[in-house]
Design a protein around this motif. Structure first.
Motif, PDB file in Angstrom:
ATOM      1  N   ARG A 216      -1.081   4.330  -9.147  1.00  0.00           N
ATOM      2  CA  ARG A 216      -0.992   5.703  -8.649  1.00  0.00           C
ATOM      3  C   ARG A 216      -1.341   5.723  -7.162  1.00  0.00           C
ATOM      4  NH1 ARG A 216      -1.013  11.148 -10.432  1.00  0.00           N
ATOM      5  NH2 ARG A 216      -2.164  12.459  -8.970  1.00  0.00           N
ATOM      6  N   GLY A 217      -0.512   6.352  -6.377  1.00  0.00           N
ATOM      7  CA  GLY A 217      -0.616   6.321  -4.921  1.00  0.00           C
ATOM      8  C   GLY A 217      -1.946   6.740  -4.337  1.00  0.00           C
ATOM      9  N   GLU A 218      -2.651   7.678  -5.002  1.00  0.00           N
ATOM     10  CA  GLU A 218      -3.905   8.165  -4.408  1.00  0.00           C
ATOM     11  C   GLU A 218      -4.967   7.068  -4.327  1.00  0.00           C
ATOM     12  OE1 GLU A 218      -6.361  10.904  -6.645  1.00  0.00           O
ATOM     13  OE2 GLU A 218      -5.196  10.499  -8.451  1.00  0.00           O
ATOM     14  N   ASN A 219      -4.810   6.004  -5.101  1.00  0.00           N
ATOM     15  CA  ASN A 219      -5.785   4.906  -5.088  1.00  0.00           C
ATOM     16  C   ASN A 219      -5.497   3.848  -4.035  1.00  0.00           C
ATOM     17  OD1 ASN A 219      -7.312   5.601  -7.590  1.00  0.00           O
ATOM     18  ND2 ASN A 219      -5.240   5.470  -8.409  1.00  0.00           N
ATOM     19  N   VAL A 220      -4.305   3.965  -3.409  1.00  0.00           N
ATOM     20  CA  VAL A 220      -3.879   2.908  -2.492  1.00  0.00           C
ATOM     21  C   VAL A 220      -4.503   3.111  -1.108  1.00  0.00           C
ATOM     22  CG1 VAL A 220      -1.881   1.956  -1.271  1.00  0.00           C
ATOM     23  CG2 VAL A 220      -1.713   2.516  -3.699  1.00  0.00           C
ATOM     24  N   LEU A 221      -5.137   2.044  -0.583  1.00  0.00           N
ATOM     25  CA  LEU A 221      -5.626   2.074   0.797  1.00  0.00           C
ATOM     26  C   LEU A 221      -4.523   1.546   1.709  1.00  0.00           C
ATOM     27  CD1 LEU A 221      -9.158   0.396   0.792  1.00  0.00           C
ATOM     28  CD2 LEU A 221      -8.681   2.787   1.134  1.00  0.00           C
ATOM     29  N   LEU A 222      -4.035   0.374   1.345  1.00  0.00           N
ATOM     30  CA  LEU A 222      -3.170  -0.362   2.255  1.00  0.00           C
ATOM     31  C   LEU A 222      -2.258  -1.269   1.458  1.00  0.00           C
ATOM     32  CD1 LEU A 222      -4.724  -2.487   5.120  1.00  0.00           C
ATOM     33  CD2 LEU A 222      -3.297  -3.545   3.435  1.00  0.00           C
ATOM     34  N   ILE A 223      -1.026  -1.438   1.970  1.00  0.00           N
ATOM     35  CA  ILE A 223      -0.101  -2.393   1.366  1.00  0.00           C
ATOM     36  C   ILE A 223       0.276  -3.368   2.452  1.00  0.00           C
ATOM     37  CG2 ILE A 223       2.138  -2.682   0.270  1.00  0.00           C
ATOM     38  CD1 ILE A 223       1.841   0.137  -0.853  1.00  0.00           C
ATOM     39  N   GLY A 224      -0.059  -4.643   2.239  1.00  0.00           N
ATOM     40  CA  GLY A 224       0.182  -5.651   3.266  1.00  0.00           C
ATOM     41  C   GLY A 224       1.192  -6.680   2.811  1.00  0.00           C
ATOM     42  N   GLU A 225       2.056  -7.098   3.731  1.00  0.00           N
ATOM     43  CA  GLU A 225       3.025  -8.139   3.395  1.00  0.00           C
ATOM     44  C   GLU A 225       2.372  -9.488   3.639  1.00  0.00           C
ATOM     45  OE1 GLU A 225       6.680  -7.868   5.578  1.00  0.00           O
ATOM     46  OE2 GLU A 225       7.346  -9.815   4.837  1.00  0.00           O
TER      47      GLU A 225
ATOM     48  N   LEU B 117      -4.504  -3.079  -1.399  1.00  0.00           N
ATOM     49  CA  LEU B 117      -5.945  -2.812  -1.448  1.00  0.00           C
ATOM     50  C   LEU B 117      -6.145  -1.432  -2.056  1.00  0.00           C
ATOM     51  CD1 LEU B 117      -7.241  -4.088   2.001  1.00  0.00           C
ATOM     52  CD2 LEU B 117      -6.860  -5.332  -0.092  1.00  0.00           C
ATOM     53  N   LEU B 118      -7.040  -1.367  -3.046  1.00  0.00           N
ATOM     54  CA  LEU B 118      -7.318  -0.106  -3.718  1.00  0.00           C
ATOM     55  C   LEU B 118      -8.655   0.460  -3.270  1.00  0.00           C
ATOM     56  CD1 LEU B 118      -6.204  -0.914  -7.380  1.00  0.00           C
ATOM     57  CD2 LEU B 118      -4.862  -0.021  -5.479  1.00  0.00           C
ATOM     58  N   ARG B 119      -8.817   1.760  -3.486  1.00  0.00           N
ATOM     59  CA  ARG B 119     -10.043   2.442  -3.055  1.00  0.00           C
ATOM     60  C   ARG B 119     -11.284   1.889  -3.730  1.00  0.00           C
ATOM     61  NH1 ARG B 119      -8.236   8.515  -3.257  1.00  0.00           N
ATOM     62  NH2 ARG B 119      -9.862   8.595  -4.818  1.00  0.00           N
ATOM     63  N   ASP B 120     -11.154   1.354  -4.953  1.00  0.00           N
ATOM     64  CA  ASP B 120     -12.334   0.825  -5.650  1.00  0.00           C
ATOM     65  C   ASP B 120     -12.669  -0.600  -5.213  1.00  0.00           C
ATOM     66  OD1 ASP B 120     -10.720   0.052  -8.869  1.00  0.00           O
ATOM     67  OD2 ASP B 120     -10.423  -0.713  -6.846  1.00  0.00           O
ATOM     68  N   GLY B 121     -11.966  -1.113  -4.226  1.00  0.00           N
ATOM     69  CA  GLY B 121     -12.287  -2.439  -3.685  1.00  0.00           C
ATOM     70  C   GLY B 121     -11.459  -3.557  -4.275  1.00  0.00           C
ATOM     71  N   ARG B 122     -10.608  -3.233  -5.237  1.00  0.00           N
ATOM     72  CA  ARG B 122      -9.794  -4.286  -5.856  1.00  0.00           C
ATOM     73  C   ARG B 122      -8.650  -4.709  -4.940  1.00  0.00           C
ATOM     74  NH1 ARG B 122      -9.811  -2.950 -12.262  1.00  0.00           N
ATOM     75  NH2 ARG B 122     -10.317  -0.825 -11.624  1.00  0.00           N
ATOM     76  N   LYS B 123      -8.262  -5.975  -5.104  1.00  0.00           N
ATOM     77  CA  LYS B 123      -7.103  -6.479  -4.348  1.00  0.00           C
ATOM     78  C   LYS B 123      -6.059  -6.933  -5.356  1.00  0.00           C
ATOM     79  CE  LYS B 123     -11.014  -8.159  -2.038  1.00  0.00           C
ATOM     80  NZ  LYS B 123     -12.091  -8.178  -3.026  1.00  0.00           N
TER      81      LYS B 123
ATOM     82  N   ASN C  58       2.065  -7.653   8.551  1.00  0.00           N
ATOM     83  CA  ASN C  58       2.656  -6.305   8.578  1.00  0.00           C
ATOM     84  C   ASN C  58       2.011  -5.518   7.464  1.00  0.00           C
ATOM     85  OD1 ASN C  58       4.625  -7.136  10.403  1.00  0.00           O
ATOM     86  ND2 ASN C  58       5.903  -7.873   8.755  1.00  0.00           N
ATOM     87  N   CYS C  59       1.673  -4.258   7.735  1.00  0.00           N
ATOM     88  CA  CYS C  59       1.130  -3.494   6.625  1.00  0.00           C
ATOM     89  C   CYS C  59       1.474  -2.019   6.729  1.00  0.00           C
ATOM     90  CB  CYS C  59      -0.374  -3.698   6.501  1.00  0.00           C
ATOM     91  SG  CYS C  59      -1.300  -3.066   7.887  1.00  0.00           S
ATOM     92  N   PHE C  60       1.374  -1.367   5.589  1.00  0.00           N
ATOM     93  CA  PHE C  60       1.569   0.067   5.453  1.00  0.00           C
ATOM     94  C   PHE C  60       0.218   0.653   5.097  1.00  0.00           C
ATOM     95  CE2 PHE C  60       3.567   3.946   3.849  1.00  0.00           C
ATOM     96  CZ  PHE C  60       2.704   4.349   2.854  1.00  0.00           C
ATOM     97  N   ILE C  61      -0.233   1.633   5.853  1.00  0.00           N
ATOM     98  CA  ILE C  61      -1.535   2.242   5.592  1.00  0.00           C
ATOM     99  C   ILE C  61      -1.324   3.689   5.199  1.00  0.00           C
ATOM    100  CG2 ILE C  61      -3.785   2.815   6.574  1.00  0.00           C
ATOM    101  CD1 ILE C  61      -3.333   0.502   8.566  1.00  0.00           C
TER     102      ILE C  61
ATOM    103  N   GLU D  92      -0.344  -0.777  21.100  1.00  0.00           N
ATOM    104  CA  GLU D  92      -1.337  -1.496  20.314  1.00  0.00           C
ATOM    105  C   GLU D  92      -2.466  -0.519  19.954  1.00  0.00           C
ATOM    106  OE1 GLU D  92      -1.249  -4.914  19.717  1.00  0.00           O
ATOM    107  OE2 GLU D  92      -3.289  -5.679  19.766  1.00  0.00           O
ATOM    108  N   VAL D  93      -2.709  -0.375  18.642  1.00  0.00           N
ATOM    109  CA  VAL D  93      -3.765   0.551  18.203  1.00  0.00           C
ATOM    110  C   VAL D  93      -4.680  -0.163  17.216  1.00  0.00           C
ATOM    111  CG1 VAL D  93      -2.306   2.586  18.479  1.00  0.00           C
ATOM    112  CG2 VAL D  93      -2.411   1.440  16.272  1.00  0.00           C
ATOM    113  N   THR D  94      -5.841   0.415  16.981  1.00  0.00           N
ATOM    114  CA  THR D  94      -6.730  -0.088  15.936  1.00  0.00           C
ATOM    115  C   THR D  94      -6.947   1.040  14.934  1.00  0.00           C
ATOM    116  OG1 THR D  94      -7.839  -1.525  17.506  1.00  0.00           O
ATOM    117  CG2 THR D  94      -8.977  -1.113  15.443  1.00  0.00           C
ATOM    118  N   VAL D  95      -6.622   0.772  13.676  1.00  0.00           N
ATOM    119  CA  VAL D  95      -6.800   1.792  12.638  1.00  0.00           C
ATOM    120  C   VAL D  95      -8.062   1.460  11.861  1.00  0.00           C
ATOM    121  CG1 VAL D  95      -5.779   2.883  10.626  1.00  0.00           C
ATOM    122  CG2 VAL D  95      -4.312   2.105  12.478  1.00  0.00           C
ATOM    123  N   GLU D  96      -9.006   2.389  11.830  1.00  0.00           N
ATOM    124  CA  GLU D  96     -10.221   2.181  11.030  1.00  0.00           C
ATOM    125  C   GLU D  96     -10.089   3.025   9.776  1.00  0.00           C
ATOM    126  OE1 GLU D  96     -14.051   2.219  13.029  1.00  0.00           O
ATOM    127  OE2 GLU D  96     -14.959   3.162  11.267  1.00  0.00           O
ATOM    128  N   LEU D  97     -10.223   2.357   8.622  1.00  0.00           N
ATOM    129  CA  LEU D  97     -10.080   3.039   7.344  1.00  0.00           C
ATOM    130  C   LEU D  97     -11.418   3.574   6.867  1.00  0.00           C
ATOM    131  CD1 LEU D  97      -7.788   0.479   5.493  1.00  0.00           C
ATOM    132  CD2 LEU D  97      -7.167   2.275   7.064  1.00  0.00           C
TER     133      LEU D  97
END
Lengths: 93, 128
Positions: free
Chosen positions: B72-81, B26-32, A59-62, A14-19
């Motif tokens: 473009r991938g460089e703007n991506v913070l996170l991809i959530g299901e 989630l994008l770097r500019d805050g957009r979802k 679930n997420c990909f960071i 279990e980890v916490t990822v801070e972005l």
């Protein structure tokens, strides 16, 4: 390669990822890759009220490039092994 | 790029396990951005089908349709299901039209600018 190998050992913990945007996500480390991209499962956002859009995400990909910290459980770290690996890596360069 | 077998899909960090799933990006500019994952590559460039932007201002939200999107991938913070079994947003939030949400966005921006300019004036006065 050191950190990639290190995180591979932590899969299942279990980890916490801070972005870098201050979002913090707690979850089980599912996988990691050479770019230190991280996949988490059973995720919960720290400070959920501030991030309503993340409510149903489990679930997420960071992307590795946006990670500021990966917070680890203290007992997951064997300091001596880490030191040795770091020295070996430094010698190799 | 080799094709991942079924076992590897769950353990590897590729986005293959997210294909054809409804995701939030989630994008770097805050957009979802929400949408269905069509395609991706090693840079986390992503193609979303039926994409929409979920704009949230306070308790109000609106999904603005965008169609087919390449991110473009460089703007991506996170991809959530997004888990279908759960509510995507807290129940107390209200869905409004695009015009309404744009008005709310502008009001929030103006308030932030006003706070910013007032702070600058206070800093100029240099209270100790």
């Amino acid at each position: 390669m050191l950190f990639f190998s290190y995180f591979k050992e932590l899969v299942g913990k279990e980890v916490t990822v801070e972005l870098k945007n201050d979002l913090a996500i707690r979850g089980t480390l599912l996988s990691v890759d050479q770019y230190l991209n991280i996949k988490l499962e059973n995720t919960r956002v720290v400070d959920q009220d501030k991030y309503p859009h993340m409510l149903s995400v489990r679930n997420c990909f960071i992307r590795g490039s946006v990670v500021r910290y990966v917070l680890l459980p203290p007992d997951a770290v064997d300091i001596d092994i880490l030191h040795d690996a770091t020295r070996r890596e430094a010698r190799g360069n | 790029m080799s094709w991942a077998g079924p076992d590897e899909l769950f353990l590897s960090t590729s986005l293959a396990s997210f294909l054809d799933k409804k995701l939030i990006v989630l994008l770097r500019d805050g957009r979802k951005l929400l949408g269905t994952l069509c395609s991706f590559d090693q840079f986390a460039n992503v193609v979303l089908q039926n994409a929409c932007e979920r704009v949230i201002v306070g308790e109000l939200y609106c999904d603005v349709p965008l169609g087919l999107y390449v991110i473009r991938g460089e703007n991506v913070l996170l991809i959530g299901e997004l888990d279908r079994e759960r509510d995507e947003l807290p129940a107390h939030m209200t869905c409004v039209s695009e015009t309404e949400i744009r008005k709310a966005e502008k009001a929030e921006r103006d308030l932030k600018d006003l706070k910013g300019s007032m702070r600058k004036r206070m800093e100029f006065l240099d209270f100790d």
